[in-house]
Design a protein around this motif. Sequence first.
Motif, PDB file in Angstrom:
ATOM      1  N   ALA A   1       0.832  -1.207   0.000  1.00  0.00           N
ATOM      2  CA  ALA A   1       0.000   0.000   0.000  1.00  0.00           C
ATOM      3  C   ALA A   1       0.866   1.256   0.000  1.00  0.00           C
ATOM      4  CB  ALA A   1      -0.931  -0.008   1.207  1.00  0.00           C
ATOM      5  N   MET A   2       1.878   1.280   0.866  1.00  0.00           N
ATOM      6  CA  MET A   2       2.750   2.460   0.950  1.00  0.00           C
ATOM      7  C   MET A   2       3.547   2.655  -0.335  1.00  0.00           C
ATOM      8  SD  MET A   2       3.218   4.853   3.105  1.00  0.00           S
ATOM      9  CE  MET A   2       4.340   6.176   3.605  1.00  0.00           C
ATOM     10  N   GLU A   3       4.045   1.555  -0.900  1.00  0.00           N
ATOM     11  CA  GLU A   3       4.856   1.677  -2.109  1.00  0.00           C
ATOM     12  C   GLU A   3       4.006   2.016  -3.334  1.00  0.00           C
ATOM     13  OE1 GLU A   3       7.431  -1.710  -2.399  1.00  0.00           O
ATOM     14  OE2 GLU A   3       8.610  -1.090  -0.657  1.00  0.00           O
ATOM     15  N   ARG A   4       2.761   1.517  -3.374  1.00  0.00           N
ATOM     16  CA  ARG A   4       1.860   1.916  -4.458  1.00  0.00           C
ATOM     17  C   ARG A   4       1.591   3.411  -4.428  1.00  0.00           C
ATOM     18  NH1 ARG A   4       0.297  -1.766  -8.620  1.00  0.00           N
ATOM     19  NH2 ARG A   4       0.091  -3.844  -7.715  1.00  0.00           N
ATOM     20  N   LEU A   5       1.630   3.998  -3.227  1.00  0.00           N
ATOM     21  CA  LEU A   5       1.378   5.430  -3.061  1.00  0.00           C
ATOM     22  C   LEU A   5       2.649   6.261  -3.190  1.00  0.00           C
ATOM     23  CD1 LEU A   5      -1.134   5.154  -0.087  1.00  0.00           C
ATOM     24  CD2 LEU A   5      -1.673   5.989  -2.375  1.00  0.00           C
ATOM     25  N   GLY A   6       3.782   5.607  -3.472  1.00  0.00           N
ATOM     26  CA  GLY A   6       5.020   6.334  -3.706  1.00  0.00           C
ATOM     27  C   GLY A   6       5.869   6.552  -2.479  1.00  0.00           C
ATOM     28  N   GLY A   7       5.451   6.008  -1.319  1.00  0.00           N
ATOM     29  CA  GLY A   7       6.215   6.169  -0.092  1.00  0.00           C
ATOM     30  C   GLY A   7       7.237   5.063   0.102  1.00  0.00           C
ATOM     31  N   SER A   8       7.926   5.114   1.234  1.00  0.00           N
ATOM     32  CA  SER A   8       8.958   4.132   1.565  1.00  0.00           C
ATOM     33  C   SER A   8       8.593   3.422   2.864  1.00  0.00           C
ATOM     34  CB  SER A   8      10.324   4.816   1.726  1.00  0.00           C
ATOM     35  OG  SER A   8      10.668   5.525   0.547  1.00  0.00           O
ATOM     36  N   VAL A   9       9.224   2.262   3.095  1.00  0.00           N
ATOM     37  CA  VAL A   9       8.885   1.430   4.247  1.00  0.00           C
ATOM     38  C   VAL A   9      10.141   0.997   4.983  1.00  0.00           C
ATOM     39  CG1 VAL A   9       7.739  -0.693   5.029  1.00  0.00           C
ATOM     40  CG2 VAL A   9       6.848   0.553   3.038  1.00  0.00           C
ATOM     41  N   ILE A  10      10.097   1.097   6.324  1.00  0.00           N
ATOM     42  CA  ILE A  10      11.106   0.490   7.181  1.00  0.00           C
ATOM     43  C   ILE A  10      10.486  -0.794   7.728  1.00  0.00           C
ATOM     44  CG2 ILE A  10      12.536   0.735   9.251  1.00  0.00           C
ATOM     45  CD1 ILE A  10      12.230   3.778   8.954  1.00  0.00           C
ATOM     46  N   PRO A  11      10.937  -1.974   7.263  1.00  0.00           N
ATOM     47  CA  PRO A  11      10.333  -3.227   7.731  1.00  0.00           C
ATOM     48  C   PRO A  11      11.041  -3.756   8.977  1.00  0.00           C
ATOM     49  CG  PRO A  11      11.802  -3.674   5.898  1.00  0.00           C
ATOM     50  CD  PRO A  11      11.902  -2.189   6.179  1.00  0.00           C
ATOM     51  N   ILE A  12      10.273  -3.983  10.035  1.00  0.00           N
ATOM     52  CA  ILE A  12      10.840  -4.534  11.276  1.00  0.00           C
ATOM     53  C   ILE A  12       9.962  -5.724  11.661  1.00  0.00           C
ATOM     54  CG2 ILE A  12      11.611  -4.052  13.633  1.00  0.00           C
ATOM     55  CD1 ILE A  12      11.507  -1.068  12.879  1.00  0.00           C
ATOM     56  N   ASN A  13      10.307  -6.882  11.117  1.00  0.00           N
ATOM     57  CA  ASN A  13       9.473  -8.065  11.275  1.00  0.00           C
ATOM     58  C   ASN A  13      10.045  -9.089  12.250  1.00  0.00           C
ATOM     59  OD1 ASN A  13       7.445  -7.276   9.394  1.00  0.00           O
ATOM     60  ND2 ASN A  13       8.834  -7.797   7.729  1.00  0.00           N
ATOM     61  N   GLU A  14      11.251  -8.895  12.706  1.00  0.00           N
ATOM     62  CA  GLU A  14      11.862  -9.823  13.655  1.00  0.00           C
ATOM     63  C   GLU A  14      12.274  -9.052  14.896  1.00  0.00           C
ATOM     64  OE1 GLU A  14      11.887 -12.954  13.461  1.00  0.00           O
ATOM     65  OE2 GLU A  14      11.382 -13.327  11.352  1.00  0.00           O
ATOM     66  N   VAL A  15      11.275  -8.579  15.629  1.00  0.00           N
ATOM     67  CA  VAL A  15      11.545  -7.689  16.758  1.00  0.00           C
ATOM     68  C   VAL A  15      12.371  -8.384  17.835  1.00  0.00           C
ATOM     69  CG1 VAL A  15      10.451  -6.324  18.586  1.00  0.00           C
ATOM     70  CG2 VAL A  15       9.517  -6.297  16.292  1.00  0.00           C
TER      71      VAL A  15
END
Length: 306
Positions: free
Chosen positions: A63-77
């Motif tokens: 969703a964020m990338e479709r809107l042109g934004g960037s993502v910080i993924p933190i999936n292994e807290v």
Amino acid sequence: MYGRDILSVKQFNRGDLEYIFGVAHEMSEMVRRVGTFDLLKGKILANLFYEPSTRTSASFTAAMERLGGSVIPINEVRYSSVSKGESLPDTVRTLEAYADVIVLRHPEVGSAALAAQYASKPIINAGDGVGEHPTQALLDLFTVLEEMKRLDGLTVTMLGDLKFGRTVHSLSRLLTLFNVKLNYVAPPSQRMPEEIVAEIAETGVPQKETPNLEEVLAETDVLYVTRIQKERFANPDDYDAIKGAYVITPETMKQAKEEMIVMHPLPRVGEIAIEVDTDPRAAYFRQVEYGLYVRMALLAMVLGKA
């Protein structure tokens, strides 16, 4: 909704839903026509997941990338500073220095509300233990609207793990804003929590509990299936005793209306036979796509770009 947290379905009224779904529909049209665009160019989302996630995490990222934004993924807290004893408020206050919005999944009920107390940037609850999953409930309701073309006058049957299933907790609350009937079908140990049943009863929405799907299937417009969640059981034997209690098969579907849909928040682990996938009433993979558009709408709205 600019700058607002999304913590619970209780914060929405019917007008809010109409607005969100209107924006989501526009997002679907834009994705089909253009694919991606720069509405949130320069904005950053932090995906903070304390529990495993495939669909929700990927959905917000897409969703964020479709809107042109960037993502910080933190999936292994568990491999992060949390393993050193860092508190949730400190983690959130650190991440908001880098990001414009934070999506949080956490195993404790109320964790998103706690994070929101300390954050100055919007917090979006992506599931807090067995509590709520508001964005899933919104995409579920949007799915019903897009598939059935209405929300009033429907009979919705929820099947499976209704005790620990945060998706059904949130969805049932949202449905009280409409003229619906709710059926709950579950093993005795997995019934819908009494406090939620009581809360819905106060709204006047008709409810029925039964362990028998056959008793309510013929009247059902929306069959919402959930898996029995093995990870929520302290005793594996308790899980094994009920894991195959309900399985939707082509034979099951013969007893259902011609104009109805089957939904599932996924993942499934055997509660819907793969042969059902080709039935046009099987909406669960379309449901995933609808979720992308709803989450695009929510991100744009809380960041003031809707």
